[in-house]
Design a protein around this motif. Sequence first.
Motif, PDB file in Angstrom:
ATOM      1  N   SER A  84     -18.658 -20.566 -21.043  1.00  0.00           N
ATOM      2  CA  SER A  84     -18.911 -20.240 -19.734  1.00  0.00           C
ATOM      3  C   SER A  84     -17.776 -20.859 -18.459  1.00  0.00           C
ATOM      4  O   SER A  84     -17.222 -22.038 -18.898  1.00  0.00           O
ATOM      5  CB  SER A  84     -20.026 -20.997 -19.072  1.00  0.00           C
ATOM      6  OG  SER A  84     -20.464 -20.634 -17.697  1.00  0.00           O
ATOM      7  N   THR A  85     -17.317 -20.035 -17.731  1.00  0.00           N
ATOM      8  CA  THR A  85     -16.450 -20.680 -16.693  1.00  0.00           C
ATOM      9  C   THR A  85     -17.197 -20.933 -15.533  1.00  0.00           C
ATOM     10  O   THR A  85     -18.258 -20.715 -15.239  1.00  0.00           O
ATOM     11  CB  THR A  85     -15.627 -19.536 -16.376  1.00  0.00           C
ATOM     12  OG1 THR A  85     -16.143 -18.372 -15.659  1.00  0.00           O
ATOM     13  CG2 THR A  85     -14.703 -18.923 -17.758  1.00  0.00           C
ATOM     14  N   ALA A  86     -16.537 -21.661 -14.608  1.00  0.00           N
ATOM     15  CA  ALA A  86     -17.152 -22.127 -13.298  1.00  0.00           C
ATOM     16  C   ALA A  86     -17.586 -20.828 -12.523  1.00  0.00           C
ATOM     17  O   ALA A  86     -18.547 -20.891 -12.007  1.00  0.00           O
ATOM     18  CB  ALA A  86     -16.132 -22.904 -12.305  1.00  0.00           C
ATOM     19  N   ARG A  87     -16.796 -19.626 -12.643  1.00  0.00           N
ATOM     20  CA  ARG A  87     -16.760 -18.469 -12.097  1.00  0.00           C
ATOM     21  C   ARG A  87     -18.280 -17.985 -12.521  1.00  0.00           C
ATOM     22  O   ARG A  87     -18.995 -17.306 -11.736  1.00  0.00           O
ATOM     23  CB  ARG A  87     -15.817 -17.529 -12.208  1.00  0.00           C
ATOM     24  CG  ARG A  87     -16.133 -16.226 -11.266  1.00  0.00           C
ATOM     25  CD  ARG A  87     -14.911 -15.228 -11.670  1.00  0.00           C
ATOM     26  NE  ARG A  87     -14.555 -14.322 -10.875  1.00  0.00           N
ATOM     27  CZ  ARG A  87     -14.144 -14.028  -9.670  1.00  0.00           C
ATOM     28  NH1 ARG A  87     -13.457 -15.263  -9.256  1.00  0.00           N
ATOM     29  NH2 ARG A  87     -14.199 -13.248  -8.929  1.00  0.00           N
ATOM     30  N   ASP A  88     -18.493 -18.086 -13.695  1.00  0.00           N
ATOM     31  CA  ASP A  88     -19.719 -17.525 -14.340  1.00  0.00           C
ATOM     32  C   ASP A  88     -20.960 -18.247 -13.754  1.00  0.00           C
ATOM     33  O   ASP A  88     -22.166 -17.530 -13.681  1.00  0.00           O
ATOM     34  CB  ASP A  88     -19.956 -17.741 -15.985  1.00  0.00           C
ATOM     35  CG  ASP A  88     -18.779 -16.980 -16.746  1.00  0.00           C
ATOM     36  OD1 ASP A  88     -18.561 -15.812 -16.232  1.00  0.00           O
ATOM     37  OD2 ASP A  88     -18.255 -17.328 -17.598  1.00  0.00           O
ATOM     38  N   GLU A  89     -20.889 -19.441 -13.709  1.00  0.00           N
ATOM     39  CA  GLU A  89     -21.938 -20.201 -12.880  1.00  0.00           C
ATOM     40  C   GLU A  89     -22.055 -20.056 -11.403  1.00  0.00           C
ATOM     41  O   GLU A  89     -23.086 -20.202 -10.826  1.00  0.00           O
ATOM     42  CB  GLU A  89     -21.837 -21.681 -13.182  1.00  0.00           C
ATOM     43  CG  GLU A  89     -21.989 -21.795 -14.845  1.00  0.00           C
ATOM     44  CD  GLU A  89     -22.510 -23.190 -15.468  1.00  0.00           C
ATOM     45  OE1 GLU A  89     -22.275 -24.132 -14.354  1.00  0.00           O
ATOM     46  OE2 GLU A  89     -22.592 -23.458 -16.545  1.00  0.00           O
ATOM     47  N   LEU A  90     -21.160 -19.593 -10.650  1.00  0.00           N
ATOM     48  CA  LEU A  90     -21.090 -19.607  -9.252  1.00  0.00           C
ATOM     49  C   LEU A  90     -21.525 -18.025  -8.863  1.00  0.00           C
ATOM     50  O   LEU A  90     -22.263 -17.921  -8.043  1.00  0.00           O
ATOM     51  CB  LEU A  90     -19.713 -19.894  -8.768  1.00  0.00           C
ATOM     52  CG  LEU A  90     -19.305 -21.500  -8.874  1.00  0.00           C
ATOM     53  CD1 LEU A  90     -17.822 -21.542  -8.362  1.00  0.00           C
ATOM     54  CD2 LEU A  90     -20.320 -22.271  -7.943  1.00  0.00           C
ATOM     55  N   ILE A  91     -20.997 -17.230  -9.499  1.00  0.00           N
ATOM     56  CA  ILE A  91     -21.296 -15.669  -9.059  1.00  0.00           C
ATOM     57  C   ILE A  91     -22.754 -15.361  -8.951  1.00  0.00           C
ATOM     58  O   ILE A  91     -23.264 -14.649  -8.011  1.00  0.00           O
ATOM     59  CB  ILE A  91     -20.353 -14.672  -9.960  1.00  0.00           C
ATOM     60  CG1 ILE A  91     -18.930 -14.769  -9.391  1.00  0.00           C
ATOM     61  CG2 ILE A  91     -20.922 -13.406  -9.642  1.00  0.00           C
ATOM     62  CD1 ILE A  91     -18.125 -13.897 -10.197  1.00  0.00           C
ATOM     63  N   LEU A  93     -25.211 -17.124  -8.364  1.00  0.00           N
ATOM     64  CA  LEU A  93     -25.646 -17.739  -7.096  1.00  0.00           C
ATOM     65  C   LEU A  93     -25.881 -16.740  -5.958  1.00  0.00           C
ATOM     66  O   LEU A  93     -26.510 -17.043  -5.182  1.00  0.00           O
ATOM     67  CB  LEU A  93     -25.006 -19.200  -6.720  1.00  0.00           C
ATOM     68  CG  LEU A  93     -25.549 -20.031  -7.801  1.00  0.00           C
ATOM     69  CD1 LEU A  93     -24.551 -21.337  -7.540  1.00  0.00           C
ATOM     70  CD2 LEU A  93     -26.769 -20.527  -8.150  1.00  0.00           C
ATOM     71  N   ARG A  94     -24.938 -15.994  -5.779  1.00  0.00           N
ATOM     72  CA  ARG A  94     -24.902 -14.802  -4.668  1.00  0.00           C
ATOM     73  C   ARG A  94     -25.872 -13.598  -5.056  1.00  0.00           C
ATOM     74  O   ARG A  94     -26.033 -12.965  -4.041  1.00  0.00           O
ATOM     75  CB  ARG A  94     -23.596 -14.326  -4.742  1.00  0.00           C
ATOM     76  CG  ARG A  94     -22.331 -15.330  -4.043  1.00  0.00           C
ATOM     77  CD  ARG A  94     -21.157 -14.743  -3.848  1.00  0.00           C
ATOM     78  NE  ARG A  94     -20.075 -15.370  -4.523  1.00  0.00           N
ATOM     79  CZ  ARG A  94     -18.935 -14.743  -4.882  1.00  0.00           C
ATOM     80  NH1 ARG A  94     -18.815 -13.458  -4.558  1.00  0.00           N
ATOM     81  NH2 ARG A  94     -18.146 -15.506  -5.463  1.00  0.00           N
ATOM     82  N   GLN A  99     -31.555 -15.503  -5.907  1.00  0.00           N
ATOM     83  CA  GLN A  99     -31.991 -16.178  -4.563  1.00  0.00           C
ATOM     84  C   GLN A  99     -33.240 -15.949  -4.119  1.00  0.00           C
ATOM     85  O   GLN A  99     -33.966 -16.942  -3.674  1.00  0.00           O
ATOM     86  CB  GLN A  99     -31.231 -15.614  -3.086  1.00  0.00           C
ATOM     87  CG  GLN A  99     -29.642 -15.946  -3.250  1.00  0.00           C
ATOM     88  CD  GLN A  99     -28.752 -14.947  -2.376  1.00  0.00           C
ATOM     89  OE1 GLN A  99     -29.227 -14.180  -1.565  1.00  0.00           O
ATOM     90  NE2 GLN A  99     -27.478 -15.443  -2.151  1.00  0.00           N
ATOM     91  N   LEU A 109     -26.871 -15.254 -15.919  1.00  0.00           N
ATOM     92  CA  LEU A 109     -25.734 -16.023 -16.484  1.00  0.00           C
ATOM     93  C   LEU A 109     -25.447 -15.568 -17.939  1.00  0.00           C
ATOM     94  O   LEU A 109     -24.412 -15.333 -18.488  1.00  0.00           O
ATOM     95  CB  LEU A 109     -26.149 -17.537 -16.434  1.00  0.00           C
ATOM     96  CG  LEU A 109     -24.876 -18.417 -16.777  1.00  0.00           C
ATOM     97  CD1 LEU A 109     -23.770 -18.046 -16.235  1.00  0.00           C
ATOM     98  CD2 LEU A 109     -25.451 -19.673 -16.585  1.00  0.00           C
TER      99      LEU A 109
END
Length: 177
Positions: A84-91, A93-94, A99, A109
């Motif tokens: 996983s990349t940081a982007r994989d974990e952040l996207i 969340l939007r 939510q 994820l």
Amino acid sequence: MRRMAAKAPAAAPQAAAAGADFPRSAPAAAPAESPVGPPAGAPAGPPVDTAPRQELRTEFPFELPRGYVDDSGTVHRDGVMRLSTARDELIPLRDVRVQENPAYLSVVLLGRVITRLGTLPSVHDGIVENMFASDLAFLQDFYRQINAEGHTRAAVACPHCSEAFEVELGGSRLGES
């Protein structure tokens, strides 16, 4: 000119000391020899280790305990998950679904990091949300294992004989930990 000559050697150790804290990836000066090798008449030196350093492993195969059953009834068990990349974990969340229900985060994820599952042309969160709960639990545990330095092993020593060995903290089978 004496002052300059006296200052030059003093400046060099300071520069070396200042750079000593940081590893360098390339030499500061170009090599004197040609990269092709030594001249024809020169004696051969010790062999240079040209083997590549250990490569970073980014994809990991897995086998689902039950398997995903597609619309035609085909069971898909063998798959590949990438790191996983940081982007994989952040996207995720939007994502509105995440939510509204934070438990949906793992579904979104996993849909991003599973690169192959059986003969399916692509894997996405819709496939992951239709997996059996035991397969989802397996994939969540597998995700944690490969993204935590690639393993969850710890070095320990026997309290009786002091022999060193490793134990798997994450469990090797579903439900173990």
